[in-house]
Design an enzyme around this catalytic site. Structure first.
Site, PDB file in Angstrom:
ATOM      1  N   CYS A 383       0.789  -1.226   0.010  1.00  0.00           N
ATOM      2  CA  CYS A 383       0.148   0.015  -0.044  1.00  0.00           C
ATOM      3  C   CYS A 383       0.158   1.196   0.179  1.00  0.00           C
ATOM      4  CB  CYS A 383      -1.076  -0.058   1.471  1.00  0.00           C
ATOM      5  SG  CYS A 383      -2.578   0.617   0.705  1.00  0.00           S
ATOM      6  N   HIS A 509      -3.686  -5.135   0.144  1.00  0.00           N
ATOM      7  CA  HIS A 509      -3.109  -5.272   1.635  1.00  0.00           C
ATOM      8  C   HIS A 509      -3.202  -6.998   1.775  1.00  0.00           C
ATOM      9  CE1 HIS A 509      -2.666  -1.916   4.354  1.00  0.00           C
ATOM     10  NE2 HIS A 509      -3.829  -1.581   2.656  1.00  0.00           N
ATOM     11  N   GLU A 511      -1.505  -9.133   3.779  1.00  0.00           N
ATOM     12  CA  GLU A 511      -2.033  -9.430   4.739  1.00  0.00           C
ATOM     13  C   GLU A 511      -3.353  -9.644   5.547  1.00  0.00           C
ATOM     14  OE1 GLU A 511      -1.328  -6.281   3.808  1.00  0.00           O
ATOM     15  OE2 GLU A 511      -1.603  -5.135   5.691  1.00  0.00           O
TER      16      GLU A 511
HETATM   17  N1  GLN Z   1      -2.224   6.448   2.610  1.00  0.00           N
HETATM   18  C1  GLN Z   1      -1.500   5.869   1.286  1.00  0.00           C
HETATM   19  C2  GLN Z   1      -3.537   6.172   0.756  1.00  0.00           C
HETATM   20  O1  GLN Z   1      -4.431   6.614   1.700  1.00  0.00           O
HETATM   21  C3  GLN Z   1      -1.719   4.270   1.567  1.00  0.00           C
HETATM   22  C4  GLN Z   1      -2.895   3.593   2.984  1.00  0.00           C
HETATM   23  C5  GLN Z   1      -2.590   2.450   2.986  1.00  0.00           C
HETATM   24  O2  GLN Z   1      -1.091   2.129   3.431  1.00  0.00           O
HETATM   25  N2  GLN Z   1      -3.055   1.937   4.007  1.00  0.00           N
HETATM   26  O3  GLN Z   1      -3.153   5.797  -0.566  1.00  0.00           O
END
Ligand code: GLN
Length: 538
Positions: A383, A509, A511
């Site tokens: 992410c 994600h 995970e």
């Molecule tokens: N802050 C980034 C976004 O909003 C990544 C978010 C995250 O890593 N879950 O896109």
């Protein structure tokens, strides 16, 4: 079986005794006996969900397929049982009150005075039964957050009292307490357990089974004493001794016959044993790895044990899949810069840059990624980690001076990570995120296609910003390939680097999808790459 059996798990004496792990272990044992089971967490706080909670407050926020931002215990449920959870599996006081108040505004209570009993408790019971009916379950395990005696959890305990009254022996209450060892006295003490059971009884609930967290074995005398003072039979006093790994707990609970005790209470006869062969094999490999690798987890919550829970657990699963111990070193990105990156990262066999929000520690993450890219160390960006990899590549390979995400620099000349037009229209923090499972198409011939062994996958998201498609061609031409795509919305979900042993960034994600039964392929492959890197180094 005619109807769902309800298992309630309450906690006494202190928080952090591991109700989530006990609930997950019960679920694992019942699932291994062939029953359909799910777990629900009732959280006594007033937030609608933990989505807006700071990790300092509440650890990691777990995301389900249907896009619910939930308590991290749901992660344990999924990792233990391999059964996906949903929005309905996590209910907070905030949700309950919001729903009752909105019904009141619509006039649904026909002029009645709206009260905690029966309106709030009815809403709680409705939400428990709804999940049980929707999933047509054999067992629903409902974990009550907080500790018995907390003011906030009273309506939940009251709902349990009412359900027991209504449903009789279709309900079982499992109470988890602490039996501390007093070194000075040289003995285990049952008084805190007695007191917490009394508190529960005062609230009208008699526990059926008492699970005792302890650092020393409970002898027969202690079991009998707890049984006598707490109105349960000695066989219903279950020892839960501190374990090396949370994954030991189902086996420990099996040895204590917790599953049989529950089945007896709800009048289900069984001669069979739960099938735990795979679980035992997993534990055996976990405890007897043939080698070890060091992986750096670069993030900004390094002092918080629970902030990257699912990532840490995914490494355990992937380690076992590689018969390897993964030593995860938490590295604070805030203090990482060109002057110390070599010293801090040189021993690592793999570098994972964590998800996150906000600017703190961003430059350190970018520095770590540059190091991994240039030194050919396996790199995994999740992410925000992927977004930082895109920024780093823009700045140092494509020469985009000042390239950034518009999350951190609204006027950057190179907004390589940006918000999609659709999302810009929504204002306020709640509700603007891309949440939950989305399909992703993997390009033929890509490394990720080989890793997944499929072309169409689905993964869970939690973010606002995206790879800016205006730069797609420039990145591809320079070797950072957009290999995973959300075709419908035209979004880049995965990038991988050419001419690097393992450099993958994912907007989703992974995970949240890794379980003991199904370790996530990206983590498995990343750990394998770390093993190969360690071998090369020798
Ligand atoms: N802050 C980034 C976004 O909003 C990544 C978010 C995250 O890593 N879950 O896109």
């Amino acid at each position: 079986m005619p109807k769902t059996k309800f298992i309630f798990v309450t906690g006494g004496v202190t928080s952090s005794l591991g109700k989530g792990i006990i609930s997950s272990s019960i679920a694992k044992l019942l699932v291994s006996r062939g029953f359909s089971v799910t777990i629900q967490k009732l959280d006594p706080y007033i937030n609608i969900d933990p989505g807006t909670l700071n990790p300092y407050e509440h650890g990691e926020c777990f995301v389900t397929d249907d896009g619910a931002e939930t308590d991290l215990d749901l992660g344990h449920y999924e990792r233990f049982t391999n059964v996906p959870t949903s929005q309905a599996n996590n209910i907070t006081t905030g949700v309950v009150y919001q729903s009752v108040i909105s019904k009141e505004r619509k006039g649904e209570f026909l002029g009645e005075t709206v009260q905690v009993i029966p309106h709030i408790t009815d809403e709680i019971k409705y939400r428990i039964k709804l999940l049980a009916n929707r999933e047509n379950l054999d067992f629903l395990i409902t974990e009550i957050g907080g500790t018995v005696g907390d003011i906030e959890s009273l309506p939940f305990i009251e709902a349990v009292r009412q359900m027991r009254w209504e449903l009789g022996n279709s309900c079982v209450v499992v109470h988890l307490t602490l039996v501390p060892f007093l070194a000075a006295a040289g003995e285990l003490k049952t008084k805190p357990t007695q007191h917490s059971v009394k508190l529960l009884q005062e609230q009208g609930v008699q526990p059926d089974i008492i699970v005792c967290r302890t650092e020393k074995n409970l002898n027969e005398g202690i079991r009998n004493k707890i049984a006598l003072f707490c109105n349960v039979s000695p066989s219903s006093v279950i020892e839960c001794i501190d374990a090396e790994s949370i994954y030991d707990v189902p086996i420990l609970m099996k040895k204590e016959n917790l599953d049989l005790e529950i089945l007896r209470k709800v009048d289900i006869k069984t001669d069979g044993e739960p099938d735990l062969d795979d679980w035992k094999r997993f534990l055996h490999t976990l405890k007897n790895p043939s080698r070890s690798v060091k992986v750096g987890l670069i993030g900004k919550y390094v002092e918080l044990k629970d902030a990257y829970k699912s990532i840490n657990e995914s490494f355990i699963h992937a380690g076992v899949a590689n018969a390897c111990n993964v030593e995860v070193r938490l590295i604070q990105s805030e203090y990482l810069d060109e002057s110390n990156v070599e010293e801090k990262l040189k021993d690592l066999d793999g570098i994972l840059v964590a998800p996150g929000f906000g600017e703190r520690g961003i430059e350190g993450k970018i520095t770590a990624i540059r190091y991994a890219r240039e030194k050919s160390i396996p790199f995994f960006g999740i992410c925000l980690g992927m977004q930082c990899a895109v920024i780093e590549f823009g700045r140092h390979v494509l020469g985009y001076k000042g390239a950034h995400s518009t999350e951190f620099d609204r006027v950057t000349p190179f907004p390589v990570i940006d918000m999609m037009e659709e999302q810009k229209k929504i204002s306020g923090l709640g509700g603007t995120m891309r949440l939950g499972a989305y399909p992703c198409y993997l390009q033929q011939g890509s490394q990720v296609e080989k890793i997944f062994g499929a072309q169409n996958i689905s993964e869970r998201h939690r973010h606002r910003y995206e790879f800016n498609n205006e730069y797609k061609e420039a990145y591809s031409n320079a070797g950072m390939m957009p290999v995973g795509l959300n075709v419908k919305d035209d979004l880049v979900e995965i990038i991988e680097l050419k001419n690097h042993p393992w450099f993958i960034g994912v907007q989703f994600h992974p995970e949240y999808r890794s379980t003991v039964a199904k370790p996530h392929p990206l983590f498995v492959s990343f750990v394998k790459a770390a093993v190969e890197h360690a071998t090369r180094k020798k």
